[in-house]
Design an enzyme around this catalytic site. Structure first.
Site, PDB file in Angstrom:
ATOM      1  N   GLY A  43       0.840  -1.212   0.000  1.00 19.95           N
ATOM      2  CA  GLY A  43       0.000   0.000   0.000  1.00 19.95           C
ATOM      3  C   GLY A  43       0.868   1.252   0.000  1.00 19.95           C
ATOM      4  N   ARG A  53       1.179  -5.364  -5.132  1.00 18.09           N
ATOM      5  CA  ARG A  53       1.269  -6.494  -4.198  1.00 18.09           C
ATOM      6  C   ARG A  53       1.463  -7.710  -5.087  1.00 18.09           C
ATOM      7  NH1 ARG A  53      -2.772  -3.398  -0.995  1.00 18.09           N
ATOM      8  NH2 ARG A  53      -1.733  -2.888   0.953  1.00 18.09           N
ATOM      9  N   ASP A  74       5.149  -4.675   6.151  1.00 15.21           N
ATOM     10  CA  ASP A  74       5.691  -5.962   6.602  1.00 15.21           C
ATOM     11  C   ASP A  74       5.732  -7.025   5.502  1.00 15.21           C
ATOM     12  OD1 ASP A  74       2.952  -6.079   6.653  1.00 15.21           O
ATOM     13  OD2 ASP A  74       2.811  -7.042   8.625  1.00 15.21           O
ATOM     14  N   THR A  96       4.235   2.764   5.513  1.00 23.53           N
ATOM     15  CA  THR A  96       2.840   2.309   5.574  1.00 23.53           C
ATOM     16  C   THR A  96       2.074   3.224   6.524  1.00 23.53           C
ATOM     17  OG1 THR A  96       1.349   0.618   6.464  1.00 23.53           O
ATOM     18  CG2 THR A  96       3.600   0.515   7.232  1.00 23.53           C
ATOM     19  N   ASP A 121      -0.203   2.361   8.353  1.00 21.85           N
ATOM     20  CA  ASP A 121      -0.721   1.591   9.492  1.00 21.85           C
ATOM     21  C   ASP A 121       0.145   1.659  10.755  1.00 21.85           C
ATOM     22  OD1 ASP A 121      -2.740   0.854   7.828  1.00 21.85           O
ATOM     23  OD2 ASP A 121      -2.140  -1.240   7.613  1.00 21.85           O
ATOM     24  N   ASP A 172       2.346  -0.318  11.706  1.00 22.03           N
ATOM     25  CA  ASP A 172       2.283  -1.643  12.344  1.00 22.03           C
ATOM     26  C   ASP A 172       3.584  -2.435  12.211  1.00 22.03           C
ATOM     27  OD1 ASP A 172       2.056  -1.932   9.624  1.00 22.03           O
ATOM     28  OD2 ASP A 172       0.490  -3.447   9.690  1.00 22.03           O
ATOM     29  N   ARG A 194      -6.114  -2.859   8.669  1.00 20.02           N
ATOM     30  CA  ARG A 194      -6.697  -4.197   8.577  1.00 20.02           C
ATOM     31  C   ARG A 194      -6.364  -5.022   9.809  1.00 20.02           C
ATOM     32  NH1 ARG A 194      -6.406  -5.674   2.717  1.00 20.02           N
ATOM     33  NH2 ARG A 194      -4.203  -5.317   3.064  1.00 20.02           N
TER      34      ARG A 194
HETATM   35  O1  F6P Z   1      -1.503  -1.280   4.570  1.00 16.07           O
HETATM   36  C1  F6P Z   1      -2.075  -0.070   4.343  1.00 16.07           C
HETATM   37  C2  F6P Z   1      -3.555  -0.205   4.061  1.00 16.07           C
HETATM   38  O2  F6P Z   1      -4.059   1.059   3.737  1.00 16.07           O
HETATM   39  C3  F6P Z   1      -4.383  -0.829   5.181  1.00 16.07           C
HETATM   40  O3  F6P Z   1      -4.705   0.062   6.215  1.00 16.07           O
HETATM   41  C4  F6P Z   1      -5.573  -1.324   4.446  1.00 16.07           C
HETATM   42  O4  F6P Z   1      -6.179  -2.377   5.115  1.00 16.07           O
HETATM   43  C5  F6P Z   1      -4.998  -1.770   3.149  1.00 16.07           C
HETATM   44  O5  F6P Z   1      -3.787  -1.057   2.960  1.00 16.07           O
HETATM   45  C6  F6P Z   1      -5.904  -1.528   1.959  1.00 16.07           C
HETATM   46  O6  F6P Z   1      -5.287  -2.008   0.835  1.00 16.07           O
HETATM   47  P1  F6P Z   1      -5.771  -1.847  -0.675  1.00 16.07           P
HETATM   48  O7  F6P Z   1      -4.878  -0.848  -1.292  1.00 16.07           O
HETATM   49  O8  F6P Z   1      -5.563  -3.188  -1.259  1.00 16.07           O
HETATM   50  O9  F6P Z   1      -7.189  -1.409  -0.649  1.00 16.07           O
END
Ligand code: F6P
Length: 320
Positions: A11, A72, A103, A125, A127, A129, A171
């Site tokens: 992300g 990803r 991660d 990120t 998050d 995390d 998430r």
């Molecule tokens: O990891 C960052 C994040 O924004 C999370 O908070 C979220 O769950 C996820 O990515 C959403 O990912 P996508 O870009 O696949 O919608």
């Protein structure tokens, strides 16, 4: 090392561009060639390489997203994918790689290092995390974006004496939810790290608050818990207070990075290149007590920092 690559993965996060700029300019300052690898690990496997000079990273500091784009990459989770990645990197003359991501991206960085391509991770990120670092690039900007949105929601909630349930990203992690619960004066934050009881953790604070004269209520829910629309319906049914749900979504990932994120990214980029210059890979760059440090990737991912649950206890006291 004389030639290194840089990619962004997973992300996107505001501040990634500042990290790319830092890696490129620190590399050039040290007499290295720097190749951009476009579209994350997918681009590594497809050979999407591009030589960077100082001007390639002009005018990007203030921009959200990542100029290198991101992905990803499922193929890269397999051993054969990583092997191909090392081959592609070697073919391009790369001796080391900087991976800016979360991660999942760091597991790929570790696999690359173990297969002979020294790779350093920079935590990017929203998050926050990643255990070993006090902060990740993008978290501060995302908090500001969410704070702005919730302040606006509070205006209308107060005008109508409503309760608002706001779902924020995260998430598997409740850092955004926990921090903004304090910064925006929410009655409760519901996060994946901490089990919750609907009656005691949501309904009771709303009813008690009403008795004390509160005219609006904010409940922040992390994406990992989800169900904000159903939660709002349930709150309205049980309390009789009109309740609305807002899912903030990807607005949280965009926007111009804060000064703190630009600084963090710039400092981490410099450190990552310093490591590669010494031939050191399989490290995560981190910030601890305002010092830039680094850890073995797996050890870094396994480390623990203050959990959102601890922050939540603060939120309970302060929402009195
Ligand atoms: O990891 C960052 C994040 O924004 C999370 O908070 C979220 O769950 C996820 O990515 C959403 O990912 P996508 O870009 O696949 O919608």
């Amino acid at each position: 090392m004389k030639k290194i690559g840089v990619l962004t993965s997973g992300g996107d996060a505001p501040g990634m561009n500042a990290a790319i700029r830092s890696v490129v300019r620190m590399g050039l300052s040290n007499g290295m060639e720097v190749l951009a690898i476009r579209k994350g690990y997918t681009g590594l496997l497809q050979g999407l390489f591009e030589p960077m000079d100082a001007r390639s990273v002009s005018d990007i500091l203030h921009r959200g997203g990542t100029i290198l784009q991101s992905s990803r990459c499922l193929e890269f989770r397999e051993e054969a994918g990583v092997k191909k990645g090392v081959e592609m990197a070697r073919k391009a003359g790369l001796e080391g790689i900087v991976v800016i991501g979360g991660d999942g991206s760091f597991r790929g960085a570790r696999d690359l290092s173990l297969m002979g391509m020294p790779t350093v991770g920079i935590p990017g990120t929203i998050d926050n995390d990643i255990g070993c670092t006090d902060l990740t690039i993008g978290f501060d900007t995302a908090l500001d974006t969410v704070k702005d949105a919730i302040d606006k929601i509070r205006d209308t909630a107060q005008s109508h004496e409503r309760c608002s349930v706001i779902e924020v990203m995260g998430r598997g992690a409740g850092y955004i939810a926990a921090y903004v619960a304090i910064a925006c004066g929410a009655e409760a934050a519901i996060i994946p790290e901490q089990p919750f009881d609907f009656e005691t953790d949501i309904i009771k604070p709303i009813i008690d608050g009403k008795k004390r004269g509160k005219e609006n209520n904010l409940i922040v829910v992390a994406e990992g818990v989800g169900g904000s629309v159903e939660m709002a319906e349930h709150i309205e049914k049980v309390t009789g207070i009109e309740t609305r749900a807002t899912v903030l979504g990807h607005i949280q990932r965009g926007g111009s990075p804060t000064v703190n994120d630009r600084m963090l990214a710039s400092r981490m980029g410099i450190h990552a290149v310093k490591l590669l210059k010494q031939g050191i890979g399989n490290r995560i760059v981190a910030i601890k007590n305002n010092d830039i440090v680094d850890y073995d990737i797996l050890e870094g991912l396994d480390m623990k920092k203050m959990m959102p649950g601890d922050i939540m206890n603060m939120a309970k006291i302060l929402s009195l």
